[in-house]
Motif scaffolding. Structure first.
Motif, PDB file in Angstrom:
ATOM      1  N   VAL A   1       0.856  -1.183   0.000  1.00  0.00           N
ATOM      2  CA  VAL A   1       0.000   0.000   0.000  1.00  0.00           C
ATOM      3  C   VAL A   1       0.895   1.237   0.000  1.00  0.00           C
ATOM      4  O   VAL A   1       1.846   1.313   0.776  1.00  0.00           O
TER       5      VAL A   1
ATOM      6  N   CYS B   1       0.541   5.316   0.481  1.00  0.00           N
ATOM      7  CA  CYS B   1      -0.295   6.479   0.751  1.00  0.00           C
ATOM      8  C   CYS B   1       0.503   7.708   0.352  1.00  0.00           C
ATOM      9  O   CYS B   1       1.603   7.919   0.859  1.00  0.00           O
TER      10      CYS B   1
ATOM     11  N   ASP C   1     -10.038  -0.831   2.776  1.00  0.00           N
ATOM     12  CA  ASP C   1      -9.727  -1.613   1.596  1.00  0.00           C
ATOM     13  C   ASP C   1     -10.249  -0.964   0.321  1.00  0.00           C
ATOM     14  O   ASP C   1      -9.619  -1.025  -0.725  1.00  0.00           O
TER      15      ASP C   1
ATOM     16  N   LEU D   1      -4.178   0.555   8.420  1.00  0.00           N
ATOM     17  CA  LEU D   1      -3.622  -0.318   7.390  1.00  0.00           C
ATOM     18  C   LEU D   1      -2.728  -1.392   8.003  1.00  0.00           C
ATOM     19  O   LEU D   1      -2.768  -2.555   7.630  1.00  0.00           O
TER      20      LEU D   1
ATOM     21  N   GLU E   1      -1.048  -4.893   6.317  1.00  0.00           N
ATOM     22  CA  GLU E   1      -0.452  -4.390   5.069  1.00  0.00           C
ATOM     23  C   GLU E   1       0.945  -3.837   5.360  1.00  0.00           C
ATOM     24  O   GLU E   1       1.256  -3.453   6.481  1.00  0.00           O
TER      25      GLU E   1
ATOM     26  N   VAL F   1       3.074  -0.746   4.547  1.00  0.00           N
ATOM     27  CA  VAL F   1       2.653   0.577   4.103  1.00  0.00           C
ATOM     28  C   VAL F   1       3.824   1.521   3.847  1.00  0.00           C
ATOM     29  O   VAL F   1       4.728   1.654   4.669  1.00  0.00           O
TER      30      VAL F   1
END
Ligand SMILES: Nc1ncnc2c1ncn2[C@@H]1O[C@H](COP(=O)(O)OP(=O)(O)OP(=O)(O)O)[C@@H](O)[C@H]1O
Ligand SMILES: [Ca+2]
Length: 951
Positions: free
Chosen positions: A373, A375, A649, A669, A674, A676
């Motif tokens: 993931v 961000c 999600d 997260l 995950e 991240v």
């Protein structure tokens, strides 16, 4: 890897697992002791600013008089750098390598025994072989040290210096005592400073003192009478409230200070020296390699002990058996493995730095390949951070959203004609409530990009900057949480006005009147509010950052004592301005690739939902149903961590988010397991950056605080650089797997070869010297060169590696065993064939076997350059170091066969061209078989798409 030696020791950094608590405690104690030693800051904290200025012969406003003076001082004090001198000489280090390795000692011993027993030839050969082995190892170790050193220099410290009244941005290394330095929120202090000016200043000294609360700093001297000295007369660091220490971080406010101590004359320097003598904690990968190395050693010792025993039972010469066993141990033990891993990681990091991603901690390289993931901030990272005003809208002049003044469509027109009173007022607010300033040096406006854009458009209306004509009194500065800015001024005619600009829903909620096109203030009806909102939404949904502007005639002719947020009310709305900030061209393809590789991309922005959704669609972040995929800051506030974790999600855009929200997002997260990566640049982003598996900070726009907290710095602030870094991270991991395959298969082959020949009562196919030479090939340059194999861009097609996945996967193991079997069969075939020709063992036979093994190894290396792709796809010329290493190894082998001196050492004989040709054909089998395997695997992958994910 950072220049800050305290990281992971004094901070309870979540990412570092330290099982060695006791040594940590003793470390803390000795740190405390070092910190209580007297540094210049102790002397200067007791005297006033004036006295400090006097003593250091400088000026509290203009700094040191001249650069000459500074240069003069630098001769005396040296540069403001902390470098760790390595006092051990190279020779000493080289020699210690002979003594430290027990196996090498054993070999030296056996050479002695040979000499005593009259076997001088053997003794000399073994000695020479030992020297070569140790030298190669030494050179590699040296290289590893050098590349680690280079890592520390990747993020140089910078600062704002005032000298001779001129302010400049310089490297912290140029500072000398007496220099005047400015610092502000987010900066890292470049030297020990006696603070001369402090505005709301608090500094985070946790990396020096371990205290987590930032310390409030002042300028006044510490009173000698009232201060309670401890018996040593030393004032503790945390009580020197007028000193800013090198390496600490400004958490709030701004100030100035005079340099009193540099480099080792600082508290930071004192501890740095001690810390750097302590070995850095190893990365998980390095630890795994160490363990693998140990397991393999144990395994080979057992096998070798077995070989030795059987040999002696069979009545072979025990001295020969001993020498072979020890050389075999040297060869089979991958003592070069940890070094190669370190060099591979370090070189990879340097390569990433060239591609604009600076990794600050080595373990992050491994984590990068697992990131699933990302961000990312919008402004400046996904977009270019160059804003241009596109549209202006005012209620009075334009009434509804269909009627907007478009500054881009009507090119060439003189916009002066559009200056109705409300447009003029809007422009005026945007001008006065603004902190960007014109830089003569750069001949453009500098500052907050939003502010810059607002000033840049004034000329289109032939308006001048009006700020010199008003007297500014107070300001509520803009920040991402507040989302507006307000400026209180007195106009030339004496009127007292508050100018406000900010996010449109904020401003609108504070307004109850509006300014019409004639300059009259009218009451704002609900219907009109709806029109304004509609128009703002329509601008935002074009992807424009939309700001609203308003003013307030303030009562009284005296300035308010303190401007607070609740005074911003009953405003008169003047208009809206929409500005564009186009996405960076590289971002869309990068996002496409990441999404294809199974990475979830989340945009976090302070902008409104509509703006965010438009930009997200432009760059290919999927926003299928805005209800599900977009989450607004207010909604986020109402959610618990669990609720957020449940829905996150589907979310791909967070709008109207504050830096505090980022922390919730990372937490949610990570709760889902995950891995991240999170970007950030401000002081408030630091906690989220720390919590993320990979905190990413911005090299250009980011603060030092964010950089310190991050694992990786993007020097170009560009999102697509994250893709590059992930790609490199995955590539490095593949390379490590590849050279492991190479090393381990060679090692297994060599061991088995000797073991088998002993079992079948055959003479030894390789002698001790030959085994040592093979050791150099497998532990040395060819293996290392596999570590620098250029990254294959297709790694991004594979999904992120799971964090728990082993390095030696089933595929890798299967492959390396297959290779080893092929080498063993081929070499034994040559050995037996040669032996059968004349029925006895001649030097020619061992030469053939030896050369066969080396050729096998080189073909094996070639096959190991890629785990799934044919060499014809990878290209023969793409890894120069590999070709050089293999070329040199083959040259060395030719020397061993053809040069009389080496013939003596290795007990070899010259071979004919036909012999070499024959050996090449036999040994290429390992390469050909692997090519067939790759072809086959590929076929299978094409038929079964899910297969790829397993390879
Ligand atoms: N200089 C400014 N003065 C007043 N308001 C501003 C200013 N800059 C931005 N805003 C308003 O605050 C909102 C949020 O801005 P903010 O700076 O939090 O987002 P950002 O951090 O720049 O965006 P991102 O999170 O995508 O990087 C903007 O949409 C705008 O309405
Ligand atoms: Ca070895």
């Amino acid at each position: 890897m950072s220049a800050n030696p305290f990281e992971g020791y004094l901070n309870d950094n979540e990412k570092q697992v330290d099982d060695n608590l006791n040594s940590d405690e003793s470390l803390l104690l000795s740190t405390k002791e070092l910190l209580s030693k007297a540094t210049p800051s102790l002397e200067f904290c007791k005297i006033s600013v004036e006295e400090t200025v006097d003593r250091l012969n400088t000026n509290s406003k203009t700094g040191l008089a001249s650069t000459e003076e500074a240069n003069h001082r630098r001769k005396e004090y040296g540069p403001n750098e902390i470098s760790v001198e390595d006092d051990e000489s190279l020779w000493k280090k080289f020699l210690s390598n002979f003594v430290e390795d027990r196996l090498i000692l054993l070999l030296i011993g056996s050479a002695f025994v040979s000499a005593i027993m009259g076997n001088l030839d053997d003794a000399i050969s073994i000695t020479l072989a030992i020297i070569i082995v140790v030298s190669v190892g030494f050179v590699q170790e040296y290289r590893s040290e050098k590349s680690l050193e280079a890592l520390n220099k990747l993020v140089p410290a910078e600062c704002h210096l005032v000298r001779g009244g001129q302010e400049a941005h310089v490297l912290a290394a140029v500072l000398v005592p007496g220099d005047l330095v400015c610092f502000r929120i987010g900066d890292r202090i470049p030297a020990d400073l006696r603070i001369t000016e402090a505005f709301d200043l608090s500094i985070d000294e946790s990396n020096l003192t371990g205290e987590n609360e930032p310390v409030h700093k002042v300028t006044s001297a510490i009173n000698k009478e009232t201060f309670n000295y401890d018996t040593s007369g030393i004032i503790p660091l945390s009580d020197r409230t007028n000193i800013a220490y090198m390496g600490t971080l400004v958490k709030e406010g701004h100030g100035k200070g005079i340099v009193v101590g540099t480099s080792t004359n600082t508290s930071f320097g004192a501890v740095f020296e001690m810390m750097s003598s302590i070995e850095k904690p190893k990365t998980p990968l390095q630890l795994a390699m160490d363990k693998l190395g140990k397991d393999l050693s144990l395994f080979s010792f057992i096998v070798i002990g077995f070989i030795c025993l059987i040999g002696i039972i069979q009545g072979r010469s025990w001295l020969e058996m001993f020498q072979i066993s020890v050389s075999l141990a040297v060869a089979a033990i991958p003592e070069g493995l940890p070094i190669i891993v370190t060099v591979t990681l370090a070189l990879g990091v340097l390569r990433m730095a060239k591609r604009k991603a600076i990794v600050r901690r080595l373990p992050s390289v491994e984590t990068l390949g697992s990131v699933n993931v990302i961000c990312s901030d919008k402004t400046g990272t996904l977009t270019s951070n160059h804003m241009t005003v596109c549209k202006i809208w005012c209620l009075g002049s334009m009434t509804n959203k269909l009627n907007v003044l478009d500054l881009q469509k009507t090119k060439g027109t003189n916009f002066k004609n559009y200056l109705t009173d409300d447009v003029r007022a809007t422009l005026n607010v945007s001008n006065i409530c603004n902190n960007a300033s014109f830089s003569v040096e750069h001949s453009k406006y500098l500052g907050n990009p939003t502010d810059v854009a607002l000033l840049e458009q004034l000329s289109k209306f032939e308006l001048e900057d009006n700020r010199p004509n008003v007297k500014k009194i107070h300001e509520i500065p803009f920040n991402s949480k507040r989302k507006f800015m307000a400026t209180e001024v007195f106009e030339q005619d004496g009127s007292h006005v508050l100018y406000v600009k900010g996010a449109f829903e904020k401003i609108l909620s504070y307004s109850n009147t509006f300014l019409n096109e004639k300059g009259k203030i009218e009451k704002l009806t609900d219907a009109q509010k709806v029109s304004i909102t509609e128009c703002a939404e329509s601008l935002a949904s074009e992807g424009l950052r939309t700001l609203a502007f308003a003013k307030l005639q303030m009562k009284g002719t005296e300035p308010v004592t303190k401007l607070t947020e609740d005074m911003v009310t009953d405003l008169t709305f003047t208009g809206l301005i929409g500005m564009s900030d186009p996405p960076r061209p590289t971002v869309k393809p990068a996002i496409e690739q990441l999404i294809r590789g199974g990475v979830h991309i989340i945009m976090i922005t302070g902008d409104s939902e509509s703006t965010a959704v438009n930009i997200a669609r432009q760059i290919g972040i999927p926003v299928i149903d805005p209800k599900l995929s977009v989450l607004n800051g207010d909604k986020l506030n109402e959610m618990s961590d669990d609720q957020l974790a449940n829905v996150i999600d589907h979310v791909s855009v967070f709008a109207r988010a504050t830096p505090e929200h980022k922390l919730n997002i990372v937490r949610a997260l990570r709760q889902r397991g995950e891995v991240v990566a999170m970007t950030g640049d401000g002081v408030n982003d630091a906690p989220a950056l720390k919590l993320a598996d990979i905190g990413v900070s911005m090299g250009k726009m980011g603060t030092d605080v964010a950089k310190e907290a991050s694992d990786m710095v993007l020097t170009d602030d560009d999102f697509s650089t994250i893709l590059t870094a992930i790609e490199e991270g995955k590539g490095i991991f593949n390379n490590i797997q590849n050279f492991l395959t190479f090393q381990l298969s060679t090692s297994i082959a060599a061991l088995s070869l000797v073991a088998l020949s002993t079992l079948f009562k055959l003479p030894n196919p390789l002698n001790a010297m030959q085994i040592l030479w093979i050791n150099i090939l497998m532990d040395g340059p060819p293996a290392q060169s596999l570590g620098v194999e250029p990254v294959d861009h297709e790694v991004m097609k594979k999904p992120p590696r799971r964090r728990t996945d082993k390095i030696l996967t089933k595929q890798v193991l299967r492959r390396l065993v297959g290779t080893a079997v092929c080498i063993i069969v081929g070499t034994i075939y040559v050995f037996v064939k040669e032996m059968a020709e004349d029925g006895k063992i001649t030097p020619r036979d061992t030469t053939m076997t030896f050369t066969c093994f080396v050729f096998f190894d080189m073909f094996n290396a070639l096959a190991c350059r890629h785990s799934t792709k044919s060499i014809f796809e990878v290209g023969f010329l793409t890894n120069k170091m590999f070709n050089a290493a293999v070329g040199l190894s083959l040259l060395g082998q030719m020397c061993a066969i053809y040069i009389p001196f080496f013939q003596n050492v290795f007990k070899t004989e010259r071979l004919s061209l036909g012999d070499l040709f024959f050996l090449l054909i036999v040994s290429s089998s390992v390469f050909i078989i692997d090519e067939i395997r790759k072809y086959w695997d590929k076929k299978k992958a094409q038929n079964d798409p899910s297969y790829y994910s397993m390879v």
